[in-house]
Design a protein around this motif. Structure first.
Motif, PDB file in Angstrom:
ATOM      1  N   VAL A  96       0.823  -1.213   0.000  1.00  0.00           N
ATOM      2  CA  VAL A  96       0.000   0.000   0.000  1.00  0.00           C
ATOM      3  C   VAL A  96       0.851   1.255   0.000  1.00  0.00           C
ATOM      4  CG1 VAL A  96      -1.910  -1.162   1.166  1.00  0.00           C
ATOM      5  CG2 VAL A  96      -0.204   0.075   2.536  1.00  0.00           C
ATOM      6  N   ALA A  97       2.171   1.096   0.172  1.00  0.00           N
ATOM      7  CA  ALA A  97       3.090   2.233   0.188  1.00  0.00           C
ATOM      8  C   ALA A  97       4.496   1.708  -0.063  1.00  0.00           C
ATOM      9  CB  ALA A  97       3.026   2.950   1.531  1.00  0.00           C
ATOM     10  N   VAL A  98       5.377   2.588  -0.544  1.00  0.00           N
ATOM     11  CA  VAL A  98       6.744   2.173  -0.872  1.00  0.00           C
ATOM     12  C   VAL A  98       7.754   3.171  -0.318  1.00  0.00           C
ATOM     13  CG1 VAL A  98       8.412   1.761  -2.731  1.00  0.00           C
ATOM     14  CG2 VAL A  98       6.049   0.957  -2.967  1.00  0.00           C
ATOM     15  N   VAL A  99       8.750   2.648   0.389  1.00  0.00           N
ATOM     16  CA  VAL A  99       9.904   3.432   0.819  1.00  0.00           C
ATOM     17  C   VAL A  99      11.029   3.129  -0.166  1.00  0.00           C
ATOM     18  CG1 VAL A  99      11.574   3.860   2.664  1.00  0.00           C
ATOM     19  CG2 VAL A  99       9.205   3.279   3.239  1.00  0.00           C
ATOM     20  N   GLY A 100      11.383   4.090  -0.998  1.00  0.00           N
ATOM     21  CA  GLY A 100      12.425   3.876  -2.010  1.00  0.00           C
ATOM     22  C   GLY A 100      12.171   4.773  -3.214  1.00  0.00           C
ATOM     23  N   HIS A 101      13.057   4.754  -4.134  1.00  0.00           N
ATOM     24  CA  HIS A 101      14.289   4.000  -4.223  1.00  0.00           C
ATOM     25  C   HIS A 101      15.442   4.857  -3.704  1.00  0.00           C
ATOM     26  CE1 HIS A 101      12.580   1.064  -7.447  1.00  0.00           C
ATOM     27  NE2 HIS A 101      11.561   1.695  -6.865  1.00  0.00           N
ATOM     28  N   LEU A 102      16.673   4.342  -3.814  1.00  0.00           N
ATOM     29  CA  LEU A 102      17.832   5.128  -3.409  1.00  0.00           C
ATOM     30  C   LEU A 102      18.308   6.018  -4.553  1.00  0.00           C
ATOM     31  CD1 LEU A 102      20.961   3.769  -1.518  1.00  0.00           C
ATOM     32  CD2 LEU A 102      21.207   5.335  -3.405  1.00  0.00           C
ATOM     33  N   ASN A 103      18.601   5.412  -5.686  1.00  0.00           N
ATOM     34  CA  ASN A 103      19.196   6.141  -6.810  1.00  0.00           C
ATOM     35  C   ASN A 103      18.149   6.882  -7.619  1.00  0.00           C
ATOM     36  OD1 ASN A 103      20.521   3.256  -6.432  1.00  0.00           O
ATOM     37  ND2 ASN A 103      22.161   4.683  -6.879  1.00  0.00           N
ATOM     38  N   SER A 104      18.527   8.064  -8.078  1.00  0.00           N
ATOM     39  CA  SER A 104      17.609   8.845  -8.916  1.00  0.00           C
ATOM     40  C   SER A 104      17.257   8.094 -10.187  1.00  0.00           C
ATOM     41  CB  SER A 104      18.252  10.192  -9.265  1.00  0.00           C
ATOM     42  OG  SER A 104      18.404  10.985  -8.109  1.00  0.00           O
ATOM     43  N   GLY A 105      18.239   7.361 -10.742  1.00  0.00           N
ATOM     44  CA  GLY A 105      18.011   6.642 -11.996  1.00  0.00           C
ATOM     45  C   GLY A 105      17.015   5.506 -11.895  1.00  0.00           C
ATOM     46  N   THR A 106      16.791   4.988 -10.690  1.00  0.00           N
ATOM     47  CA  THR A 106      15.753   3.971 -10.500  1.00  0.00           C
ATOM     48  C   THR A 106      14.464   4.584  -9.967  1.00  0.00           C
ATOM     49  OG1 THR A 106      16.688   3.490  -8.318  1.00  0.00           O
ATOM     50  CG2 THR A 106      17.342   2.052 -10.122  1.00  0.00           C
ATOM     51  N   THR A 107      14.596   5.641  -9.196  1.00  0.00           N
ATOM     52  CA  THR A 107      13.419   6.268  -8.582  1.00  0.00           C
ATOM     53  C   THR A 107      12.470   6.830  -9.626  1.00  0.00           C
ATOM     54  OG1 THR A 107      14.732   6.859  -6.629  1.00  0.00           O
ATOM     55  CG2 THR A 107      12.665   8.047  -6.949  1.00  0.00           C
ATOM     56  N   VAL A 108      13.017   7.532 -10.607  1.00  0.00           N
ATOM     57  CA  VAL A 108      12.165   8.211 -11.591  1.00  0.00           C
ATOM     58  C   VAL A 108      11.350   7.233 -12.436  1.00  0.00           C
ATOM     59  CG1 VAL A 108      12.157   9.712 -13.623  1.00  0.00           C
ATOM     60  CG2 VAL A 108      13.558  10.308 -11.634  1.00  0.00           C
ATOM     61  N   PRO A 109      11.958   6.208 -13.080  1.00  0.00           N
ATOM     62  CA  PRO A 109      11.120   5.281 -13.869  1.00  0.00           C
ATOM     63  C   PRO A 109      10.152   4.472 -13.007  1.00  0.00           C
ATOM     64  CG  PRO A 109      13.409   4.538 -13.832  1.00  0.00           C
ATOM     65  CD  PRO A 109      13.392   5.908 -13.254  1.00  0.00           C
ATOM     66  N   ALA A 110      10.565   4.115 -11.786  1.00  0.00           N
ATOM     67  CA  ALA A 110       9.669   3.352 -10.906  1.00  0.00           C
ATOM     68  C   ALA A 110       8.478   4.183 -10.466  1.00  0.00           C
ATOM     69  CB  ALA A 110      10.437   2.844  -9.691  1.00  0.00           C
ATOM     70  N   SER A 111       8.685   5.500 -10.334  1.00  0.00           N
ATOM     71  CA  SER A 111       7.608   6.368  -9.835  1.00  0.00           C
ATOM     72  C   SER A 111       6.388   6.348 -10.747  1.00  0.00           C
ATOM     73  CB  SER A 111       8.116   7.804  -9.664  1.00  0.00           C
ATOM     74  OG  SER A 111       8.483   8.379 -10.906  1.00  0.00           O
ATOM     75  N   ILE A 122       7.652   7.264  -0.968  1.00  0.00           N
ATOM     76  CA  ILE A 122       8.522   8.256  -0.346  1.00  0.00           C
ATOM     77  C   ILE A 122       9.955   7.802  -0.537  1.00  0.00           C
ATOM     78  CG2 ILE A 122       9.235   9.454   1.749  1.00  0.00           C
ATOM     79  CD1 ILE A 122       6.475   9.067   2.899  1.00  0.00           C
ATOM     80  N   SER A 123      10.734   8.589  -1.248  1.00  0.00           N
ATOM     81  CA  SER A 123      12.146   8.252  -1.385  1.00  0.00           C
ATOM     82  C   SER A 123      12.919   8.837  -0.203  1.00  0.00           C
ATOM     83  CB  SER A 123      12.729   8.792  -2.691  1.00  0.00           C
ATOM     84  OG  SER A 123      14.132   8.556  -2.694  1.00  0.00           O
ATOM     85  N   THR A 132      10.104  14.926  -8.591  1.00  0.00           N
ATOM     86  CA  THR A 132       8.877  15.592  -8.122  1.00  0.00           C
ATOM     87  C   THR A 132       8.349  16.627  -9.117  1.00  0.00           C
ATOM     88  OG1 THR A 132      10.278  17.090  -6.846  1.00  0.00           O
ATOM     89  CG2 THR A 132       9.309  15.220  -5.667  1.00  0.00           C
ATOM     90  N   ARG A 133       8.966  16.711 -10.275  1.00  0.00           N
ATOM     91  CA  ARG A 133       8.486  17.648 -11.294  1.00  0.00           C
ATOM     92  C   ARG A 133       7.621  16.960 -12.344  1.00  0.00           C
ATOM     93  NH1 ARG A 133      14.059  21.167 -12.308  1.00  0.00           N
ATOM     94  NH2 ARG A 133      14.052  22.231 -10.276  1.00  0.00           N
ATOM     95  N   GLN A 134       7.332  15.677 -12.131  1.00  0.00           N
ATOM     96  CA  GLN A 134       6.541  14.926 -13.113  1.00  0.00           C
ATOM     97  C   GLN A 134       5.041  15.131 -12.931  1.00  0.00           C
ATOM     98  OE1 GLN A 134       8.692  10.821 -13.904  1.00  0.00           O
ATOM     99  NE2 GLN A 134       8.781  11.281 -11.721  1.00  0.00           N
ATOM    100  N   GLY A 135       4.669  15.741 -11.821  1.00  0.00           N
ATOM    101  CA  GLY A 135       3.250  15.981 -11.567  1.00  0.00           C
ATOM    102  C   GLY A 135       2.527  14.825 -10.919  1.00  0.00           C
ATOM    103  N   TYR A 136       3.265  13.825 -10.405  1.00  0.00           N
ATOM    104  CA  TYR A 136       2.638  12.679  -9.756  1.00  0.00           C
ATOM    105  C   TYR A 136       2.247  13.031  -8.327  1.00  0.00           C
ATOM    106  CZ  TYR A 136       4.732   9.903 -13.568  1.00  0.00           C
ATOM    107  OH  TYR A 136       5.098   9.402 -14.793  1.00  0.00           O
ATOM    108  N   LYS A 137       1.001  12.768  -7.984  1.00  0.00           N
ATOM    109  CA  LYS A 137       0.525  13.034  -6.626  1.00  0.00           C
ATOM    110  C   LYS A 137       0.985  11.967  -5.637  1.00  0.00           C
ATOM    111  CE  LYS A 137      -1.702  16.768  -7.733  1.00  0.00           C
ATOM    112  NZ  LYS A 137      -1.156  18.065  -7.308  1.00  0.00           N
ATOM    113  N   THR A 138       1.615  10.920  -6.158  1.00  0.00           N
ATOM    114  CA  THR A 138       2.060   9.801  -5.310  1.00  0.00           C
ATOM    115  C   THR A 138       3.532   9.915  -4.922  1.00  0.00           C
ATOM    116  OG1 THR A 138       2.459   8.580  -7.349  1.00  0.00           O
ATOM    117  CG2 THR A 138       0.376   8.156  -6.202  1.00  0.00           C
ATOM    118  N   ALA A 139       4.251  10.906  -5.463  1.00  0.00           N
ATOM    119  CA  ALA A 139       5.700  10.994  -5.296  1.00  0.00           C
ATOM    120  C   ALA A 139       6.089  12.002  -4.213  1.00  0.00           C
ATOM    121  CB  ALA A 139       6.358  11.369  -6.617  1.00  0.00           C
ATOM    122  N   PHE A 140       6.828  11.522  -3.211  1.00  0.00           N
ATOM    123  CA  PHE A 140       7.301  12.370  -2.107  1.00  0.00           C
ATOM    124  C   PHE A 140       8.751  12.004  -1.802  1.00  0.00           C
ATOM    125  CE2 PHE A 140       2.803  11.589  -1.656  1.00  0.00           C
ATOM    126  CZ  PHE A 140       2.254  12.828  -1.345  1.00  0.00           C
TER     127      PHE A 140
END
Length: 379
Positions: A96-111, A122-123, A132-140
């Motif tokens: 129901v929630a995800v803590v991650g990712h570490l690297n920016s290169g994995t965080t962005v496509p996973a988001s 939440i990364s 956080t500039r993609q406009g996703y309401k799920t990204a923190f």
């Protein structure tokens, strides 16, 4: 009927009712658990697991049911393809929630995967502004972005270290290149220093003699490196071998407890200046952070690296949002998450409309005698 059989017949439905009254809530943790960044990735998992265990020990009830939190940890190998596969696995397994990712290169496509599934993320580590500039309401995130890190390190290099010549190296990852770009912009904005060289390597490189020899000819006061500690350690050794006296300035990927081991005697004292995208100030907050670090060491028999406190707080923030919304349904607790006010191990946590940390803090560190030393907290 025998007395014991009668008692069993009475207790069995009660036990079943008790079990049915408990809700299991899965929270995902995803970071590199293999490869050169595994020590940093495991730090994230360990921090999240500490929070899960603390929540279960305390006992949390939501919507009238006792909740048992479960952590599902996945390895993304610091690789975008592995990262999206791990993200989809977490979604498919009902987190129901995800803590991650570490690297920016994995965080962005996973988001994108989490956003499509409506699952908040939440990364505790990713700093690229793009996240956080993609406009996703799920990204923190619970750390500052590269734009703030780059500006802060540029200003510190010029105003405090009095650098007049600066060289820049990055590892060509989304994190390393992005941070180096922000630092470069910061140097130009502050003024008073010349950017004498821009060089590139990769996140698995071990030989830097060619680029360092080119840089040495320019006699820089500061070398900025955008990347992780696994590369920075060998780079420092080769800087020493080439007689390069410049200070190495970098971001939180370098600012770890493992750097002294990776760099050996090339680490020196006050040779490395790095920043962690978060931080606490004041005796009370510092005491709480120190207590967390000691509790971590006692539990895992190793010092925390960098990100465990942020993963711990991210997990706790999710739990508080669920309690405030009185629901474990992401669609219902997501609005509460966006408005959260939480005081954690890493300080006060609140998000701006983009999902970035409001009033983010940065902590500058150096190393002396093989130990990480705090210099100052900047907001």
């Amino acid at each position: 009927m025998h007395c014991r059989a009668i008692i069993a017949a009475i207790l069995l439905p009660l036990a079943a009712a008790s079990a049915s009254a408990q809700t299991t809530v899965k929270i995902g943790s995803v970071s590199p658990l293999s490869g050169t960044g595994a020590h940093q990735g495991k730090d994230i998992e360990n921090g999240a697991r500490m929070a899960i265990d603390d929540l279960n020990a305390k006992g949390v009830s939501i919507a009238g049911k006792k909740v048992r939190f479960v952590l599902q940890a996945e390895d993304d190998g610091a690789d975008p393809k592995m990262g999206t596969a791990a993200a989809q696995k977490l979604v498919d397994n009902g987190v129901v929630a995800v803590v991650g990712h570490l690297n920016s290169g994995t965080t962005v496509p996973a988001s994108k995967i989490y956003n499509n599934a409506g699952i908040p993320q939440i990364s505790p580590a990713a700093t690229t502004p793009l996240y956080t500039r993609q406009g996703y309401k799920t990204a923190f995130r619970v750390v500052a972005s590269d734009s703030l890190v780059g500006k802060t390190l540029a200003a510190y290099s010029i105003k405090t270290l009095h650098a007049t010549k600066i060289a820049v190296i990055d590892d060509r990852t989304a994190f390393g290149q992005g941070l180096a770009d922000e630092f470069t912009r910061g140097v130009k904005a502050v003024g008073g220093a010349q950017l004498v060289s821009r060089q590139f390597t990769n996140d698995k490189a071990t030989d830097f003699n060619a680029i360092l020899t080119q840089i040495r000819a320019h006699k820089p006061d500061v070398i900025f490196y955008g990347g992780m500690d696994a590369v920075a350690g060998p780079m420092l050794k080769q800087m020493k071998a080439l007689g390069i006296g410049a200070k190495l300035v970098s971001g939180d990927g370098v600012c770890s407890e493992k750097l002294p081991e990776l760099a050996g005697d090339a680490l020196g004292s006050d040779k490395v200046i790095c920043v962690v995208a978060g931080g606490v100030s004041g005796a009370k907050e510092e005491a709480a952070a120190a207590a967390f670090a000691e509790r971590y060491r006692q539990r895992y028999k190793i010092p925390l690296q960098t990100y465990a406190p942020y993963a711990y707080d991210a997990t706790m923030v999710f739990a508080q949002a669920m309690q405030q919304a009185n629901s474990t349904d992401p669609a219902r607790f997501l609005p509460a998450l966006a408005k959260i006010r939480y005081h954690g191990v890493t300080g006060d946590i609140a998000f701006d409309p983009s999902g970035d940390l409001h009033d983010a803090a940065l902590t500058l560190y150096t190393y002396r005698d093989g130990r990480q030393v705090k210099l100052q907290v900047v907001r």
